[in-house]
Design a protein around this motif. Structure first.
Motif, PDB file in Angstrom:
ATOM      1  N   LYS A  14       0.816  -0.998  -0.057  1.00  0.00           N
ATOM      2  CA  LYS A  14      -0.167   0.080   0.001  1.00  0.00           C
ATOM      3  C   LYS A  14       0.924   1.320   0.010  1.00  0.00           C
ATOM      4  CE  LYS A  14      -0.414   0.145   4.958  1.00  0.00           C
ATOM      5  NZ  LYS A  14      -1.480  -0.176   6.180  1.00  0.00           N
ATOM      6  N   THR A  15       0.301   2.170  -0.527  1.00  0.00           N
ATOM      7  CA  THR A  15       0.953   3.559  -0.548  1.00  0.00           C
ATOM      8  C   THR A  15       0.038   4.613   0.184  1.00  0.00           C
ATOM      9  OG1 THR A  15       2.051   3.135  -2.610  1.00  0.00           O
ATOM     10  CG2 THR A  15       1.694   5.610  -2.175  1.00  0.00           C
ATOM     11  N   ALA A  16       0.725   5.318   1.028  1.00  0.00           N
ATOM     12  CA  ALA A  16       0.034   6.121   2.063  1.00  0.00           C
ATOM     13  C   ALA A  16       0.638   7.742   1.219  1.00  0.00           C
ATOM     14  CB  ALA A  16       0.203   6.044   3.561  1.00  0.00           C
ATOM     15  N   LEU A  17      -0.417   8.477   1.310  1.00  0.00           N
ATOM     16  CA  LEU A  17      -0.010  10.076   0.882  1.00  0.00           C
ATOM     17  C   LEU A  17      -0.874  10.929   2.095  1.00  0.00           C
ATOM     18  CD1 LEU A  17      -0.174  11.701  -2.481  1.00  0.00           C
ATOM     19  CD2 LEU A  17      -1.595  12.634  -0.535  1.00  0.00           C
ATOM     20  N   ARG A  18      -0.009  11.932   2.435  1.00  0.00           N
ATOM     21  CA  ARG A  18      -0.229  12.879   3.327  1.00  0.00           C
ATOM     22  C   ARG A  18      -0.008  14.136   2.732  1.00  0.00           C
ATOM     23  NH1 ARG A  18      -0.334  11.994   9.659  1.00  0.00           N
ATOM     24  NH2 ARG A  18      -1.650  10.423   9.104  1.00  0.00           N
ATOM     25  N   ALA A  19      -1.016  15.284   2.705  1.00  0.00           N
ATOM     26  CA  ALA A  19      -0.436  16.720   2.141  1.00  0.00           C
ATOM     27  C   ALA A  19      -0.911  17.828   3.266  1.00  0.00           C
ATOM     28  CB  ALA A  19      -0.945  16.707   0.842  1.00  0.00           C
ATOM     29  N   ALA A  20      -0.036  18.778   3.382  1.00  0.00           N
ATOM     30  CA  ALA A  20      -0.410  19.924   4.075  1.00  0.00           C
ATOM     31  C   ALA A  20      -0.215  21.157   3.250  1.00  0.00           C
ATOM     32  CB  ALA A  20       0.337  19.973   5.463  1.00  0.00           C
ATOM     33  N   ASP A  21      -0.950  22.145   3.850  1.00  0.00           N
ATOM     34  CA  ASP A  21      -0.703  23.426   3.227  1.00  0.00           C
ATOM     35  C   ASP A  21       0.491  24.062   3.970  1.00  0.00           C
ATOM     36  OD1 ASP A  21      -1.812  24.468   5.708  1.00  0.00           O
ATOM     37  OD2 ASP A  21      -3.717  24.793   4.823  1.00  0.00           O
ATOM     38  N   ALA A  22       0.676  25.509   3.608  1.00  0.00           N
ATOM     39  CA  ALA A  22       1.815  26.154   4.296  1.00  0.00           C
ATOM     40  C   ALA A  22       1.716  26.351   5.748  1.00  0.00           C
ATOM     41  CB  ALA A  22       1.968  27.627   3.528  1.00  0.00           C
ATOM     42  N   SER A  23       0.371  26.299   6.147  1.00  0.00           N
ATOM     43  CA  SER A  23       0.160  26.478   7.599  1.00  0.00           C
ATOM     44  C   SER A  23       0.425  25.238   8.455  1.00  0.00           C
ATOM     45  CB  SER A  23      -1.259  27.017   7.839  1.00  0.00           C
ATOM     46  OG  SER A  23      -2.286  26.022   7.649  1.00  0.00           O
ATOM     47  N   ALA A  25      -1.733  22.615   7.949  1.00  0.00           N
ATOM     48  CA  ALA A  25      -2.947  22.058   8.060  1.00  0.00           C
ATOM     49  C   ALA A  25      -3.118  20.898   7.103  1.00  0.00           C
ATOM     50  CB  ALA A  25      -4.316  22.826   7.855  1.00  0.00           C
ATOM     51  N   VAL A  26      -3.420  19.727   7.479  1.00  0.00           N
ATOM     52  CA  VAL A  26      -3.556  18.548   6.556  1.00  0.00           C
ATOM     53  C   VAL A  26      -4.753  18.686   5.536  1.00  0.00           C
ATOM     54  CG1 VAL A  26      -3.874  16.081   6.470  1.00  0.00           C
ATOM     55  CG2 VAL A  26      -2.292  16.911   8.057  1.00  0.00           C
ATOM     56  N   VAL A  27      -4.459  18.656   4.240  1.00  0.00           N
ATOM     57  CA  VAL A  27      -5.465  18.704   3.283  1.00  0.00           C
ATOM     58  C   VAL A  27      -5.863  17.304   2.424  1.00  0.00           C
ATOM     59  CG1 VAL A  27      -5.050  20.975   3.013  1.00  0.00           C
ATOM     60  CG2 VAL A  27      -3.863  19.525   1.505  1.00  0.00           C
ATOM     61  N   ALA A  28      -4.938  16.404   2.640  1.00  0.00           N
ATOM     62  CA  ALA A  28      -5.110  15.121   2.023  1.00  0.00           C
ATOM     63  C   ALA A  28      -4.610  14.070   2.867  1.00  0.00           C
ATOM     64  CB  ALA A  28      -4.789  15.161   0.597  1.00  0.00           C
ATOM     65  N   VAL A 277      11.798   3.524  20.914  1.00  0.00           N
ATOM     66  CA  VAL A 277      10.554   3.864  20.781  1.00  0.00           C
ATOM     67  C   VAL A 277       9.849   3.126  19.673  1.00  0.00           C
ATOM     68  CG1 VAL A 277       9.475   6.001  19.987  1.00  0.00           C
ATOM     69  CG2 VAL A 277      11.451   6.169  21.336  1.00  0.00           C
ATOM     70  N   ILE A 278       8.681   2.548  20.045  1.00  0.00           N
ATOM     71  CA  ILE A 278       7.772   2.118  19.148  1.00  0.00           C
ATOM     72  C   ILE A 278       6.986   2.972  18.531  1.00  0.00           C
ATOM     73  CG2 ILE A 278       5.866   0.303  18.761  1.00  0.00           C
ATOM     74  CD1 ILE A 278       8.796  -1.012  19.658  1.00  0.00           C
ATOM     75  N   LEU A 279       6.982   2.953  17.101  1.00  0.00           N
ATOM     76  CA  LEU A 279       6.139   4.296  16.338  1.00  0.00           C
ATOM     77  C   LEU A 279       4.660   3.787  16.274  1.00  0.00           C
ATOM     78  CD1 LEU A 279       6.392   6.894  14.914  1.00  0.00           C
ATOM     79  CD2 LEU A 279       6.521   5.243  12.808  1.00  0.00           C
ATOM     80  N   ARG A 280       3.808   4.745  16.898  1.00  0.00           N
ATOM     81  CA  ARG A 280       2.246   4.363  16.825  1.00  0.00           C
ATOM     82  C   ARG A 280       1.833   5.298  15.586  1.00  0.00           C
ATOM     83  NH1 ARG A 280       2.530   0.000  19.463  1.00  0.00           N
ATOM     84  NH2 ARG A 280       3.425   0.069  21.544  1.00  0.00           N
ATOM     85  N   GLU A 281       2.707   6.365  15.356  1.00  0.00           N
ATOM     86  CA  GLU A 281       1.937   7.065  13.987  1.00  0.00           C
ATOM     87  C   GLU A 281       2.423   6.301  12.792  1.00  0.00           C
ATOM     88  OE1 GLU A 281       0.826  10.643  13.621  1.00  0.00           O
ATOM     89  OE2 GLU A 281       0.186  10.170  15.807  1.00  0.00           O
ATOM     90  N   PRO A 282       1.484   6.543  11.674  1.00  0.00           N
ATOM     91  CA  PRO A 282       1.924   6.029  10.451  1.00  0.00           C
ATOM     92  C   PRO A 282       3.068   6.502   9.895  1.00  0.00           C
ATOM     93  CG  PRO A 282       0.011   7.318  10.476  1.00  0.00           C
ATOM     94  CD  PRO A 282       0.454   7.302  11.891  1.00  0.00           C
ATOM     95  N   PRO A 283       4.041   5.723   9.327  1.00  0.00           N
ATOM     96  CA  PRO A 283       5.134   6.407   8.767  1.00  0.00           C
ATOM     97  C   PRO A 283       5.206   7.527   7.931  1.00  0.00           C
ATOM     98  CG  PRO A 283       5.364   3.932   8.759  1.00  0.00           C
ATOM     99  CD  PRO A 283       3.963   4.399   9.036  1.00  0.00           C
ATOM    100  N   VAL A 284       3.979   7.559   7.099  1.00  0.00           N
ATOM    101  CA  VAL A 284       3.676   8.698   6.311  1.00  0.00           C
ATOM    102  C   VAL A 284       3.864  10.041   6.925  1.00  0.00           C
ATOM    103  CG1 VAL A 284       1.217   9.029   6.586  1.00  0.00           C
ATOM    104  CG2 VAL A 284       2.247   9.484   4.343  1.00  0.00           C
ATOM    105  N   ALA A 285       3.507  10.067   8.373  1.00  0.00           N
ATOM    106  CA  ALA A 285       3.681  11.368   8.918  1.00  0.00           C
ATOM    107  C   ALA A 285       5.125  11.821   9.076  1.00  0.00           C
ATOM    108  CB  ALA A 285       3.390  10.924  10.639  1.00  0.00           C
ATOM    109  N   GLY A 286       6.150  10.768   8.862  1.00  0.00           N
ATOM    110  CA  GLY A 286       7.648  11.200   8.536  1.00  0.00           C
ATOM    111  C   GLY A 286       8.094  11.880   7.209  1.00  0.00           C
ATOM    112  N   ALA A 287       7.037  11.192   6.030  1.00  0.00           N
ATOM    113  CA  ALA A 287       7.330  11.810   5.031  1.00  0.00           C
ATOM    114  C   ALA A 287       6.902  13.090   4.902  1.00  0.00           C
ATOM    115  CB  ALA A 287       6.494  10.920   3.922  1.00  0.00           C
ATOM    116  N   LEU A 288       5.770  13.594   5.203  1.00  0.00           N
ATOM    117  CA  LEU A 288       5.235  14.837   5.294  1.00  0.00           C
ATOM    118  C   LEU A 288       6.397  15.769   6.256  1.00  0.00           C
ATOM    119  CD1 LEU A 288       3.044  17.264   4.770  1.00  0.00           C
ATOM    120  CD2 LEU A 288       1.931  16.159   6.809  1.00  0.00           C
ATOM    121  N   ALA A 289       7.028  15.252   7.501  1.00  0.00           N
ATOM    122  CA  ALA A 289       7.758  15.880   7.888  1.00  0.00           C
ATOM    123  C   ALA A 289       9.100  16.523   7.246  1.00  0.00           C
ATOM    124  CB  ALA A 289       8.297  15.323   9.443  1.00  0.00           C
TER     125      ALA A 289
END
Length: 298
Positions: A14-23, A25-28, A277-289
């Motif tokens: 699977k592929t996860a995508l997360r997008a945020a605007d300049a502020s 705020a997650v938009v996708a 540290v066991i990661l509970r966030e989805p790794p896509v959060a790291g991609a957005l970071a």
């Protein structure tokens, strides 16, 4: 900087995508099948990534794109994929192995990453900024702590014990039930006839259940998986990885306390200076970071 900050986590299934605007705020925030993903050839891989982005975001402008993808084990391949993506007009692009998303997803800038999900791999970064991986050799010959590798090793252990004339301690029966077959011979056929992640990996929970119910064979398989993860950390440190956190994620280590405990005990013994540290966030959060860093937000 205007435009979206976009992060992708491209795995084998699977592929996860997360997008945020300049502020910020997650938009996708979407998850789609990875299809026929392979990191090479990079031109095809870039097209697959761009198709996911287009489907999720349409024509919205993008300020920065960060991709963590399975198969980006060599730095040269990652740089080539960056070039292929940048050729589409993206202003800022970064590509890393998907395991490299764990550390930023946990909120750290430095650290060692471990994935134990469908497969198993470690990733580190040297003091001069060079990313590298250990493990990740695939379910047929490696990935001992990944779901598919655990099922492979459990099947071997159960079948060897059967051939030794030993009574079933629970592991063989668990695997027979998981694969829906009647006996050891049919188990061997079910495993060998379709040697794929899709066939093997879903049955990993049966190995953990057998261990929890008292199977010494299953417990030994899980223990060997924990040892494999600890060895990945040994290898990362020996090759110059920096950081004081080991961030572990993936569907297996995050869901199976027995594997986590085995890894934690080994790290405490061998590398007491490191914190697991066991990661509970989805790794896509790291991609957005990473994408936000590319855009200069943080």
């Amino acid at each position: 900087m205007s435009g979206l900050r976009v992060g992708l986590d491209v795995g084998g299934t699977k592929t996860a995508l997360r997008a945020a605007d300049a502020s910020g705020a997650v938009v996708a925030d979407v998850v789609v099948p990875s299809g026929e993903w392979d990191a090479e050839p990079v031109e095809r891989a870039a097209r697959l990534i761009l198709d996911v982005v287009a489907d999720a975001l349409g024509g919205r402008p993008i300020a920065a794109l960060a991709v963590g993808a399975q198969g980006l084990d060599a730095e040269a391949v990652a740089r080539a994929l960056e070039t292929a993506l940048a050729a589409s007009g993206l202003p800022r692009v970064a590509c890393v192995n998907d395991a490299a998303l764990l550390v930023p997803a946990a909120g750290f800038t430095d650290g060692l990453g471990l994935i134990a999900g469908t497969g198993a791999i470690g990733v580190g970064r040297t003091a001069d900024g060079r990313d590298f991986v250990t493990g990740g050799w695939g379910w047929v010959i490696g990935d001992e702590a990944g779901a598919a590798g655990l099922v492979r090793e459990a099947s071997r252990a159960a079948l060897l014990a059967h051939d030794d004339g030993m009574p079933d301690d629970g592991l063989l029966g668990a695997l027979l039930d998981a694969f829906g077959v009647a006996d050891a011979e049919r188990l061997a056929r079910a495993v060998n006839d379709e040697p794929t992640m899709a066939n093997w990996a879903p049955h990993a929970p049966a190995v953990f259940r057998a261990a929890d119910e008292g199977s010494a064979l299953a417990a030994a398989v899980v223990d060997a998986g924990a040892e494999h993860l600890a060895r990945l950390v040994d290898q990362l440190l020996a090759r110059g990885a920096v950081g004081r956190h080991v961030v572990a994620g993936g569907s297996v280590v995050a869901a199976q306390p027995r594997l986590e405990a085995g890894l934690r005990d080994r790290l405490a013994s061998r590398h007491p200076e490191l914190e697991l540290v066991i990661l509970r966030e989805p790794p896509v959060a790291g991609a957005l970071a990473l994408a936000r860093r590319l855009a200069g937000d943080v």
